[in-house]
Write an enzyme that holds these catalytic residues in place. Structure first.
Site, PDB file in Angstrom:
ATOM      1  N   TYR A   1     111.995  35.729  30.470  1.00  0.00           N
ATOM      2  CA  TYR A   1     112.653  35.621  29.160  1.00  0.00           C
ATOM      3  C   TYR A   1     112.776  37.014  28.532  1.00  0.00           C
ATOM      4  O   TYR A   1     113.837  37.388  28.020  1.00  0.00           O
ATOM      5  CB  TYR A   1     111.819  34.682  28.286  1.00  0.00           C
ATOM      6  CG  TYR A   1     112.400  34.332  26.935  1.00  0.00           C
ATOM      7  CD1 TYR A   1     113.395  33.367  26.807  1.00  0.00           C
ATOM      8  CD2 TYR A   1     111.927  34.940  25.770  1.00  0.00           C
ATOM      9  CE1 TYR A   1     113.900  33.018  25.555  1.00  0.00           C
ATOM     10  CE2 TYR A   1     112.425  34.598  24.523  1.00  0.00           C
ATOM     11  CZ  TYR A   1     113.415  33.632  24.417  1.00  0.00           C
ATOM     12  OH  TYR A   1     113.913  33.292  23.180  1.00  0.00           O
TER      13      TYR A   1
ATOM     14  N   SER B   1     115.865  38.349  20.666  1.00  0.00           N
ATOM     15  CA  SER B   1     114.539  37.755  20.413  1.00  0.00           C
ATOM     16  C   SER B   1     113.560  38.881  20.119  1.00  0.00           C
ATOM     17  O   SER B   1     113.849  40.052  20.374  1.00  0.00           O
ATOM     18  CB  SER B   1     114.142  37.007  21.688  1.00  0.00           C
ATOM     19  OG  SER B   1     112.754  36.869  21.810  1.00  0.00           O
TER      20      SER B   1
HETATM   21  P1  NAP Z   1     116.852  25.267  21.926  1.00  0.00           P
HETATM   22  O1  NAP Z   1     116.341  24.447  20.786  1.00  0.00           O
HETATM   23  O2  NAP Z   1     116.158  25.141  23.208  1.00  0.00           O
HETATM   24  O3  NAP Z   1     118.434  25.057  22.123  1.00  0.00           O
HETATM   25  C1  NAP Z   1     119.154  25.712  23.124  1.00  0.00           C
HETATM   26  C2  NAP Z   1     120.275  24.819  23.609  1.00  0.00           C
HETATM   27  O4  NAP Z   1     120.918  25.420  24.773  1.00  0.00           O
HETATM   28  C3  NAP Z   1     119.791  23.431  24.061  1.00  0.00           C
HETATM   29  O5  NAP Z   1     120.688  22.446  23.614  1.00  0.00           O
HETATM   30  C4  NAP Z   1     119.809  23.577  25.552  1.00  0.00           C
HETATM   31  O6  NAP Z   1     119.844  22.365  26.267  1.00  0.00           O
HETATM   32  C5  NAP Z   1     121.082  24.399  25.749  1.00  0.00           C
HETATM   33  N1  NAP Z   1     121.196  24.916  27.104  1.00  0.00           N
HETATM   34  C6  NAP Z   1     120.211  25.212  27.978  1.00  0.00           C
HETATM   35  N2  NAP Z   1     120.730  25.637  29.144  1.00  0.00           N
HETATM   36  C7  NAP Z   1     122.075  25.601  29.002  1.00  0.00           C
HETATM   37  C8  NAP Z   1     123.162  25.894  29.875  1.00  0.00           C
HETATM   38  N3  NAP Z   1     122.972  26.346  31.129  1.00  0.00           N
HETATM   39  N4  NAP Z   1     124.425  25.734  29.419  1.00  0.00           N
HETATM   40  C9  NAP Z   1     124.637  25.272  28.167  1.00  0.00           C
HETATM   41  N5  NAP Z   1     123.656  24.969  27.304  1.00  0.00           N
HETATM   42  C10 NAP Z   1     122.379  25.127  27.712  1.00  0.00           C
HETATM   43  O7  NAP Z   1     116.775  26.768  21.488  1.00  0.00           O
HETATM   44  P2  NAP Z   1     116.675  27.384  20.010  1.00  0.00           P
HETATM   45  O8  NAP Z   1     115.250  27.514  19.653  1.00  0.00           O
HETATM   46  O9  NAP Z   1     117.640  26.701  19.090  1.00  0.00           O
HETATM   47  O10 NAP Z   1     117.193  28.854  20.320  1.00  0.00           O
HETATM   48  C11 NAP Z   1     118.570  29.179  20.463  1.00  0.00           C
HETATM   49  C12 NAP Z   1     118.665  30.589  21.025  1.00  0.00           C
HETATM   50  O11 NAP Z   1     117.922  31.490  20.200  1.00  0.00           O
HETATM   51  C13 NAP Z   1     118.080  30.729  22.436  1.00  0.00           C
HETATM   52  O12 NAP Z   1     118.841  31.661  23.152  1.00  0.00           O
HETATM   53  C14 NAP Z   1     116.689  31.265  22.175  1.00  0.00           C
HETATM   54  O13 NAP Z   1     116.180  31.973  23.273  1.00  0.00           O
HETATM   55  C15 NAP Z   1     116.939  32.147  20.993  1.00  0.00           C
HETATM   56  N6  NAP Z   1     115.735  32.388  20.168  1.00  0.00           N
HETATM   57  C16 NAP Z   1     115.011  31.349  19.646  1.00  0.00           C
HETATM   58  C17 NAP Z   1     113.882  31.642  18.867  1.00  0.00           C
HETATM   59  C18 NAP Z   1     113.029  30.574  18.253  1.00  0.00           C
HETATM   60  O14 NAP Z   1     111.981  30.921  17.694  1.00  0.00           O
HETATM   61  N7  NAP Z   1     113.400  29.309  18.286  1.00  0.00           N
HETATM   62  C19 NAP Z   1     113.533  32.955  18.638  1.00  0.00           C
HETATM   63  C20 NAP Z   1     114.295  33.976  19.202  1.00  0.00           C
HETATM   64  C21 NAP Z   1     115.402  33.678  19.960  1.00  0.00           C
HETATM   65  P3  NAP Z   1     118.413  21.739  26.769  1.00  0.00           P
HETATM   66  O15 NAP Z   1     117.806  21.107  25.554  1.00  0.00           O
HETATM   67  O16 NAP Z   1     118.760  20.753  27.826  1.00  0.00           O
HETATM   68  O17 NAP Z   1     117.610  22.889  27.327  1.00  0.00           O
HETATM   69  C1  GCO Z   2     107.294  32.663  23.054  1.00  0.00           C
HETATM   70  C2  GCO Z   2     108.407  32.223  22.185  1.00  0.00           C
HETATM   71  C3  GCO Z   2     109.379  33.337  21.906  1.00  0.00           C
HETATM   72  C4  GCO Z   2     110.311  32.926  20.792  1.00  0.00           C
HETATM   73  C5  GCO Z   2     111.288  33.906  20.335  1.00  0.00           C
HETATM   74  C6  GCO Z   2     110.652  35.072  19.656  1.00  0.00           C
HETATM   75  O1  GCO Z   2     106.918  31.890  23.924  1.00  0.00           O
HETATM   76  O2  GCO Z   2     106.727  33.744  22.806  1.00  0.00           O
HETATM   77  O3  GCO Z   2     109.067  31.109  22.656  1.00  0.00           O
HETATM   78  O4  GCO Z   2     109.919  33.854  23.030  1.00  0.00           O
HETATM   79  O5  GCO Z   2     110.990  31.733  21.074  1.00  0.00           O
HETATM   80  O6  GCO Z   2     112.230  34.250  21.307  1.00  0.00           O
HETATM   81  O7  GCO Z   2     111.615  35.880  19.089  1.00  0.00           O
END
Ligand code: NAP
Ligand code: GCO
Length: 288
Positions: A161, A148
Site C-alpha cells: 500500500y 495517503s
Molecule cells: P473503501 O471504503 O474501501 O472504498 C473503496 C472502493 O473501491 C470500494 O467500493 C471498493 O470495492 C472499490 N474497489 C476496490 N477495487 C476496485 C477495482 N479494482 N475497481 C473498481 N473499484 C474497486 O475505501 P475508502 O476508505 O473510502 O478510501 C478511498 C480511497 O482513499 C482509497 O484509495 C484509499 O486507499 C484512500 N485513503 C483512505 C483513507 C482512510 O482513512 N479511509 C486514508 C487515506 C487514503 P470493495 O468494497 O469490493 O473493495
Molecule cells: C493503515 C491504514 C492507512 C489509512 C490511510 C492513512 O492500515 O495504516 O489503513 O493506510 O487507510 O491510507 O492515510
C-alpha cells in the site's frame, strides 16, 4: 468574470469518481453533485453499484453507475466510451478506488503485492490514460488522486500500500508535468486516518468494549485526537475539481488533523473516557 464563490462551482461538469458506492468516494460525489456536477461512478461488483445507485437515488442525485474494474484497460476503455455516449465527456476524474492488505512483508505473496499495486497505482494510470485524450482535446481537465499518509510514511504490514501510494504521489507530479500545458491539473488528496469501512478493523473495540490499541495510537498521534470524517475531505475535493484551483498542479494536500506536523504524545496519557461515547461503524467491511 466569475465571482470567487462561483469559481468553486462545477455546473454541467461530468465527474467520474472510481469506487464510489460508499466511503470516501460517495462523500466526494455528494459534494460534487451539490455544486452542480453530473456524477459518474464505477465499482468492482454489481451489488456495490446497486448499493451506490440506491444511495444516490435517496440523496436525489441522478448518478450513472456501472461495473468496471480499474485494473482492466479493456473494461475502463469500454466504461469511458459508454459514459461519453450516455452522459458526456469526463471533465473531472477522481482516482478513488483503492484496497489495502495488512500483511507483514515477509508473509506477503507476490500475488497479494500485485493486487494492491494493481488497484492503487496501475488503476489510476489506466483511468487517467483513458480520460486524458478528451481533456487534451477540450483544453481542460482535473485529475485527483487518492494518496495517503502512506505516500510519506511507512508502518508495519502495509508495504504494498505504501509503495503504491508513494508511487501515486509521483504519478500525480508526472501527469502535471506532462499535461499541464493543456490546462489539465492533476493533484492529490492525502487523507489521514478517516473513519470508513477500510479503516474499521483498526478502530473495532474489543469484546469487553476496550479501545483498540491502534485507535489509541492514532488519536495520540493526531493533534485533533479524533479520526477524520468523510465530510472533512469534501471542501478540498471540490476546490481541486473547480476553476478556483486552476494554477495548483502536481500537489498532494494532506487532510490529517495535524498528524504529519506532530511527533505525537505518549498513548498512555490519552484520556479514553473522552471517546467512549463515539459511535462504531454500523457497516464493517474488511478488505484484507
Ligand atoms: P473503501 O471504503 O474501501 O472504498 C473503496 C472502493 O473501491 C470500494 O467500493 C471498493 O470495492 C472499490 N474497489 C476496490 N477495487 C476496485 C477495482 N479494482 N475497481 C473498481 N473499484 C474497486 O475505501 P475508502 O476508505 O473510502 O478510501 C478511498 C480511497 O482513499 C482509497 O484509495 C484509499 O486507499 C484512500 N485513503 C483512505 C483513507 C482512510 O482513512 N479511509 C486514508 C487515506 C487514503 P470493495 O468494497 O469490493 O473493495
Ligand atoms: C493503515 C491504514 C492507512 C489509512 C490511510 C492513512 O492500515 O495504516 O489503513 O493506510 O487507510 O491510507 O492515510
Amino acid at each position: 468574470m466569475a465571482g470567487i464563490i462561483d469559481s468553486f462551482r462545477l455546473d454541467g461538469k461530468v465527474a467520474w469518481i472510481t469506487g464510489a458506492s460508499y466511503g470516501l468516494g460517495l462523500a466526494y460525489a455528494k459534494a460534487y453533485a451539490e455544486v452542480g456536477a453530473k456524477i459518474v461512478f464505477n465499482d468492482i461488483k454489481q451489488e456495490l453499484v446497486d448499493r451506490g445507485l440506491e444511495e444516490y437515488r435517496k440523496l436525489g442525485i441522478d448518478a450513472y453507475g456501472a461495473v468496471c474494474d480499474v485494473t482492466s484497460e479493456d473494461q475502463v476503455t469500454a466504461f469511458v466510451k459508454d459514459v461519453e455516449e450516455k452522459v458526456g465527456t469526463i471533465d473531472i476524474l477522481v482516482n478513488n478506488a483503492g484496497i489495502i492488505k495488512r500483511i507483514p512483508m515477509t508473509e506477503m505473496s507476490v500475488d497479494q503485492w500485485n493486487q494492491v499495486i494493481g488497484v492503487d497505482l496501475t488503476g489510476p494510470f489506466i483511468c487517467s490514460k483513458a480520460v486524458l485524450p478528451a481533456m487534451i482535446a477540450k483544453g481542460s481537465g482535473k485529475i485527483i488522486n487518492a494518496c495517503s499518509m502512506m505516500s510519506e510514511f511507512g508502518r508495519e504490514t502495509v508495504s504494498a500500500y505504501a509503495a503504491a501510494k508513494g508511487g501515486l504521489k509521483m504519478l500525480t507530479r508526472n501527469i502535471c508535468s506532462e499535461y499541464g500545458q493543456y490546462n489539465i491539473q492533476c493533484n492529490a488528496i492525502g487523507p489521514g486516518y478517516i473513519a470508513t469501512p477500510q479503516t474499521a478493523p483498526l478502530r473495532a473495540r474489543g469484546e469487553d468494549g476496550s479501545m483498540n490499541p491502534f485507535d489509541r495510537f492514532i488519536r495520540s498521534k493526531t493533534p485533533a485526537q479524533r479520526w477524520g470524517r468523510t465530510e472533512d475531505l469534501q471542501g478540498l475535493a471540490v476546490f481541486l475539481a473547480s476553476p478556483a484551483s486552476d494554477f495548483i498542479n502536481g500537489q498532494v494536500v494532506y487532510i490529517d488533523g495535524g498528524i504529519s506536523a506532530y511527533i505525537g504524545q505518549d498513548p498512555s496519557n490519552l484520556d479514553e473516557s473522552k471517546f467512549a461515547a463515539e459511535k462504531e461503524d454500523e457497516d464493517i467491511i474488511v478488505n484484507d
